[in-house]
Each structure stands twice: as C-alpha cells, then as structure tokens.
Design a protein around this motif. Structure first.
Motif, PDB file in Angstrom:
ATOM      1  N   MET A 247     -68.002  73.100   1.018  1.00 40.83           N
ATOM      2  CA  MET A 247     -66.843  73.486   0.134  1.00 40.83           C
ATOM      3  C   MET A 247     -66.562  72.135  -0.168  1.00 40.83           C
ATOM      4  O   MET A 247     -66.255  71.175   0.500  1.00 40.83           O
ATOM      5  CB  MET A 247     -65.977  73.874   0.885  1.00 40.83           C
ATOM      6  N   ILE A 248     -66.431  71.989  -1.769  1.00 44.79           N
ATOM      7  CA  ILE A 248     -66.107  70.495  -2.153  1.00 44.79           C
ATOM      8  C   ILE A 248     -64.711  70.846  -3.168  1.00 44.79           C
ATOM      9  O   ILE A 248     -64.535  71.704  -3.924  1.00 44.79           O
ATOM     10  CB  ILE A 248     -66.985  69.880  -3.109  1.00 44.79           C
ATOM     11  N   ALA A 249     -63.697  70.124  -2.827  1.00 46.16           N
ATOM     12  CA  ALA A 249     -62.475  70.358  -3.688  1.00 46.16           C
ATOM     13  C   ALA A 249     -61.550  69.127  -3.410  1.00 46.16           C
ATOM     14  O   ALA A 249     -61.852  68.366  -2.387  1.00 46.16           O
ATOM     15  CB  ALA A 249     -61.713  71.471  -3.009  1.00 46.16           C
ATOM     16  N   ASP A 250     -60.525  68.862  -4.546  1.00 44.11           N
ATOM     17  CA  ASP A 250     -59.641  67.722  -4.291  1.00 44.11           C
ATOM     18  C   ASP A 250     -58.662  68.159  -3.290  1.00 44.11           C
ATOM     19  O   ASP A 250     -57.975  67.304  -2.654  1.00 44.11           O
ATOM     20  CB  ASP A 250     -59.150  67.337  -5.373  1.00 44.11           C
ATOM     21  N   GLU A 251     -58.357  69.599  -3.322  1.00 44.34           N
ATOM     22  CA  GLU A 251     -57.166  69.958  -2.298  1.00 44.34           C
ATOM     23  C   GLU A 251     -57.671  71.529  -1.808  1.00 44.34           C
ATOM     24  O   GLU A 251     -58.201  72.262  -2.679  1.00 44.34           O
ATOM     25  CB  GLU A 251     -55.886  70.171  -3.116  1.00 44.34           C
ATOM     26  N   PHE A 252     -57.401  71.663  -0.460  1.00 45.58           N
ATOM     27  CA  PHE A 252     -57.599  72.893  -0.066  1.00 45.58           C
ATOM     28  C   PHE A 252     -56.646  73.635   0.377  1.00 45.58           C
ATOM     29  O   PHE A 252     -55.441  73.083   0.506  1.00 45.58           O
ATOM     30  CB  PHE A 252     -58.592  72.926   1.325  1.00 45.58           C
ATOM     31  N   HIS A 253     -56.651  74.968   0.239  1.00 46.62           N
ATOM     32  CA  HIS A 253     -55.549  75.948   0.927  1.00 46.62           C
ATOM     33  C   HIS A 253     -55.006  75.639   2.090  1.00 46.62           C
ATOM     34  O   HIS A 253     -55.895  75.193   2.739  1.00 46.62           O
ATOM     35  CB  HIS A 253     -56.193  77.398   0.743  1.00 46.62           C
TER      36      HIS A 253
ATOM     37  N   LYS B  62     -60.553  74.765  11.879  1.00 49.14           N
ATOM     38  CA  LYS B  62     -60.707  76.112  12.722  1.00 49.14           C
ATOM     39  C   LYS B  62     -61.701  77.356  12.113  1.00 49.14           C
ATOM     40  O   LYS B  62     -62.462  77.793  12.209  1.00 49.14           O
ATOM     41  CB  LYS B  62     -59.474  76.395  13.241  1.00 49.14           C
ATOM     42  N   VAL B  63     -61.128  76.993  10.456  1.00 48.54           N
ATOM     43  CA  VAL B  63     -61.990  78.073   9.807  1.00 48.54           C
ATOM     44  C   VAL B  63     -63.409  77.817   9.639  1.00 48.54           C
ATOM     45  O   VAL B  63     -64.331  78.542   9.961  1.00 48.54           O
ATOM     46  CB  VAL B  63     -61.297  77.987   8.581  1.00 48.54           C
ATOM     47  N   LEU B  64     -63.618  76.481   9.533  1.00 50.52           N
ATOM     48  CA  LEU B  64     -65.040  76.068   9.420  1.00 50.52           C
ATOM     49  C   LEU B  64     -65.854  76.205  10.880  1.00 50.52           C
ATOM     50  O   LEU B  64     -67.023  76.837  10.868  1.00 50.52           O
ATOM     51  CB  LEU B  64     -65.288  74.327   9.187  1.00 50.52           C
ATOM     52  N   ASP B  65     -65.177  76.007  12.016  1.00 51.26           N
ATOM     53  CA  ASP B  65     -65.754  76.445  13.211  1.00 51.26           C
ATOM     54  C   ASP B  65     -66.063  77.973  13.331  1.00 51.26           C
ATOM     55  O   ASP B  65     -67.192  78.447  13.584  1.00 51.26           O
ATOM     56  CB  ASP B  65     -65.010  76.017  14.436  1.00 51.26           C
ATOM     57  N   ILE B  66     -65.391  78.753  13.076  1.00 44.76           N
ATOM     58  CA  ILE B  66     -65.446  80.208  12.974  1.00 44.76           C
ATOM     59  C   ILE B  66     -66.696  80.453  11.972  1.00 44.76           C
ATOM     60  O   ILE B  66     -67.367  81.256  12.450  1.00 44.76           O
ATOM     61  CB  ILE B  66     -64.195  81.141  12.728  1.00 44.76           C
ATOM     62  N   MET B  67     -66.651  79.890  10.762  1.00 42.91           N
ATOM     63  CA  MET B  67     -67.905  80.148   9.851  1.00 42.91           C
ATOM     64  C   MET B  67     -69.188  79.629  10.613  1.00 42.91           C
ATOM     65  O   MET B  67     -70.123  80.339  10.279  1.00 42.91           O
ATOM     66  CB  MET B  67     -67.597  79.616   8.397  1.00 42.91           C
ATOM     67  N   ASN B  68     -69.229  78.736  11.157  1.00 37.54           N
ATOM     68  CA  ASN B  68     -70.243  78.168  12.035  1.00 37.54           C
ATOM     69  C   ASN B  68     -70.739  78.821  12.916  1.00 37.54           C
ATOM     70  O   ASN B  68     -72.023  79.102  13.200  1.00 37.54           O
ATOM     71  CB  ASN B  68     -70.224  76.587  12.347  1.00 37.54           C
ATOM     72  N   GLU B  69     -69.867  79.639  13.814  1.00 41.93           N
ATOM     73  CA  GLU B  69     -70.293  80.448  14.748  1.00 41.93           C
ATOM     74  C   GLU B  69     -70.541  81.950  14.202  1.00 41.93           C
ATOM     75  O   GLU B  69     -71.539  82.354  14.782  1.00 41.93           O
ATOM     76  CB  GLU B  69     -68.957  80.683  15.648  1.00 41.93           C
ATOM     77  N   GLY B  70     -70.311  82.124  12.975  1.00 45.56           N
ATOM     78  CA  GLY B  70     -70.730  83.499  12.491  1.00 45.56           C
ATOM     79  C   GLY B  70     -72.039  83.616  12.001  1.00 45.56           C
ATOM     80  O   GLY B  70     -72.500  84.782  11.938  1.00 45.56           O
ATOM     81  N   ILE B  71     -72.426  82.479  11.348  1.00 42.86           N
ATOM     82  CA  ILE B  71     -73.687  82.781  10.590  1.00 42.86           C
ATOM     83  C   ILE B  71     -74.725  81.754  11.010  1.00 42.86           C
ATOM     84  O   ILE B  71     -74.359  80.521  11.099  1.00 42.86           O
ATOM     85  CB  ILE B  71     -73.466  82.517   9.214  1.00 42.86           C
ATOM     86  N   GLU B  72     -75.542  82.204  11.596  1.00 36.80           N
ATOM     87  CA  GLU B  72     -76.862  81.045  12.170  1.00 36.80           C
ATOM     88  C   GLU B  72     -77.802  80.551  10.956  1.00 36.80           C
ATOM     89  O   GLU B  72     -77.905  81.217   9.787  1.00 36.80           O
ATOM     90  CB  GLU B  72     -77.783  81.995  13.135  1.00 36.80           C
ATOM     91  N   GLU B  73     -78.100  79.459  11.281  1.00 39.73           N
ATOM     92  CA  GLU B  73     -78.918  78.867  10.249  1.00 39.73           C
ATOM     93  C   GLU B  73     -78.467  78.261   9.080  1.00 39.73           C
ATOM     94  O   GLU B  73     -78.734  77.741   8.249  1.00 39.73           O
ATOM     95  CB  GLU B  73     -80.172  79.592  10.001  1.00 39.73           C
ATOM     96  N   ILE B  74     -76.969  78.540   8.992  1.00 37.73           N
ATOM     97  CA  ILE B  74     -76.140  77.757   7.938  1.00 37.73           C
ATOM     98  C   ILE B  74     -75.310  76.771   8.618  1.00 37.73           C
ATOM     99  O   ILE B  74     -74.367  77.195   9.197  1.00 37.73           O
ATOM    100  CB  ILE B  74     -75.755  78.864   7.002  1.00 37.73           C
TER     101      ILE B  74
ATOM    102  N   SER C  40     -64.950  62.353   1.281  1.00 38.70           N
ATOM    103  CA  SER C  40     -64.865  62.105   2.559  1.00 38.70           C
ATOM    104  C   SER C  40     -64.841  63.648   3.191  1.00 38.70           C
ATOM    105  O   SER C  40     -64.602  64.508   2.501  1.00 38.70           O
ATOM    106  CB  SER C  40     -63.380  61.438   2.795  1.00 38.70           C
ATOM    107  N   TYR C  41     -65.257  63.290   4.416  1.00 38.04           N
ATOM    108  CA  TYR C  41     -65.272  64.773   5.276  1.00 38.04           C
ATOM    109  C   TYR C  41     -63.835  65.092   5.440  1.00 38.04           C
ATOM    110  O   TYR C  41     -63.101  64.392   5.839  1.00 38.04           O
ATOM    111  CB  TYR C  41     -66.193  64.413   6.681  1.00 38.04           C
ATOM    112  N   PHE C  42     -64.204  66.477   5.430  1.00 36.89           N
ATOM    113  CA  PHE C  42     -62.896  67.306   5.359  1.00 36.89           C
ATOM    114  C   PHE C  42     -62.224  67.074   6.832  1.00 36.89           C
ATOM    115  O   PHE C  42     -62.989  67.176   7.959  1.00 36.89           O
ATOM    116  CB  PHE C  42     -62.925  68.699   5.313  1.00 36.89           C
TER     117      PHE C  42
END
Length: 76
Positions: A33-39, A45-57, A72-74
């Motif tokens: 996800m690339i943005a100058d500003e995130f919601h 924590k959201v990224l962690d949930i996404m990484n837990e939910g979908i294998e191989e991505i 820069s990394y989020f």
C-alpha cells in the motif's frame, strides 16, 4: 488477489504472455500500500491481520512523500 490467481494458474490469459509466465514462476508475492497519508485506522496491527489471513502474500505499507522522492516503511 488477481496476481495470486495467476500465480496459482487459476486465472489464465487469453493469449500467451511472458510477464504472466514470470508471475507463475514465483512462490511468494509482496503487496504494497503506497500513500502519502493513511487512514487513521490503518496501522501495523491491520497489516499483521492481513499477513495472518492470506498465505503466500506479504502485505506492507510505504509512506510516499510526493515531490520529495522519499519512500519509507510504514510505522505508526
């Protein structure tokens, strides 16, 4: 998810495509996800949930500062 379907050969192009064949030769995907500003509710924590939910991505986020050419990394 479309790229993952191509990688797993579940989605096939109408014509032969060298780029598609390169995707099929991979065993891991990274999605950014690339943005100058995130919601405000999107955080690590959201990224962690996404990484837990979908294998191989692997999901990552990058802050992009337009006109300053800085990535820069989020991290919140």
């Amino acid at each position: 998810m479309i790229v993952k379907a191509i990688q797993k050969n579940n989605l096939k192009p109408a014509e032969k495509n060298d780029s598609i064949e390169k995707i099929r030769a991979t065993d891991k995907l990274s999605a950014y996800m690339i943005a100058d500003e995130f919601h405000p509710l999107i955080d690590n924590k959201v990224l962690d949930i996404m990484n837990e939910g979908i294998e191989e991505i692997e999901f990552k986020a990058l802050n992009f500062i337009l006109n300053k050419f800085s990535l820069s990394y989020f991290d919140r």
